[in-house]
Enzyme design. Sequence first.
Site, PDB file in Angstrom:
ATOM      1  N   LYS A   4     -94.889  -2.390   2.803  1.00  0.00           N
ATOM      2  CA  LYS A   4     -95.510  -3.172   1.721  1.00  0.00           C
ATOM      3  C   LYS A   4     -95.720  -2.390   0.655  1.00  0.00           C
ATOM      4  O   LYS A   4     -96.149  -1.230   0.381  1.00  0.00           O
ATOM      5  CB  LYS A   4     -96.985  -3.770   2.072  1.00  0.00           C
ATOM      6  CG  LYS A   4     -97.600  -4.410   1.180  1.00  0.00           C
ATOM      7  CD  LYS A   4     -98.980  -4.785   1.484  1.00  0.00           C
ATOM      8  CE  LYS A   4     -99.936  -5.701   0.392  1.00  0.00           C
ATOM      9  NZ  LYS A   4    -101.179  -6.100   0.918  1.00  0.00           N
ATOM     10  N   LYS A  27     -92.573  -6.652   2.506  1.00  0.00           N
ATOM     11  CA  LYS A  27     -93.188  -7.441   1.567  1.00  0.00           C
ATOM     12  C   LYS A  27     -93.109  -6.739   0.112  1.00  0.00           C
ATOM     13  O   LYS A  27     -93.484  -5.412   0.255  1.00  0.00           O
ATOM     14  CB  LYS A  27     -94.707  -7.742   1.959  1.00  0.00           C
ATOM     15  CG  LYS A  27     -95.348  -8.493   0.589  1.00  0.00           C
ATOM     16  CD  LYS A  27     -96.775  -8.666   1.091  1.00  0.00           C
ATOM     17  CE  LYS A  27     -97.613  -9.340  -0.071  1.00  0.00           C
ATOM     18  NZ  LYS A  27     -98.960  -9.425   0.330  1.00  0.00           N
TER      19      LYS A  27
END
Length: 336
Positions: free
Chosen positions: A199, A252
């Site tokens: 992330k 992500k």
Amino acid sequence: MTFPITRHRRLRRTPAMRNLVRETYLHPHDFVYPLFVVPGEGVKTEIASMPGVYHYSVDRLEEEVREIQALGIQAVLLFGIPEHKDPIGTSAFETDGIVQQATRRIKALAPELVVVADTCLCEFTDHGHCGVVHGTGASAVVDNDESLALLVRTAVSQAAAGADIIAPSNMMDGFVGAIRQGLDEAGFEEIPIMSYAVKYSSAYYGPFREAAQSAPQFGDRKTYQMDPANVREALREAASDAAEGADMLMVKPGLAYLDVVRVVKERFDLPLVVYNVSAEYSMVKAAALQGWIDERAIVLETLTGMKRAGADLIITYHAKDAVRWLNGQYSDFQSR
């Protein structure tokens, strides 16, 4: 052999010919649809920066759940905005917290629908960070190990409410191992962990932070989310989470990180999830509303690119529209 013996266009002449040799297909089962749940009654409010995405109160979830089911989408990712916030995000792990209430409601309405619970503290802390903060201003520090205990409590509470998958998004070191141990000790050995393993500290989260009311009140998240310039670091993060017991790995954002998706896919044999994040969605919506792009073609091409790069699942705010387009047999991106 080369031209004129080899003519690559032979296999592109007609839609049927292209379908026969197509390598990558989208399917409704590829998608996870995010839901934002808020306190109150009778609430269905469009999020200004994310046209077509809404805040729902728990009592209004049925209409959304029925639509999702009718389209053949099999999983939702649940975010909750609490009534009250405090320094440690107490509402995240309360038995009657907003995510727990929404989970119980969804499972009562649609037991077969997979509920993925986002496991983080940022929506629930009054400072907007993903863990416990010590100090103030420039000297403030997010305490990694102290935060783990609260994240474990949150995950166990979500599982007890009926969540099918725990999806920790906090990027604390050791978070998968701590949550796995906590779930197992609480009797939830069968509940998988979808780790936000890779992330990035990305500018693509802006609209989400409005939707989840989770923007940091000071500083940023660069000390725990990843530097967008790094890919070897992504492999180290993914390796740690896989070793600690993650059942699925996530990258992500998606669009600017498809190279990362590919290398993670090649290195690990766990299911790989890609998050098509809020700004990726909002940019397309804004351009489409101006008539500058063909929204359907852009969305399906983008989602196909994510799957081609290695995504097994795609979390996307486009999910409902994408399924409608696929079911309509949109010529060059039809489902199988």
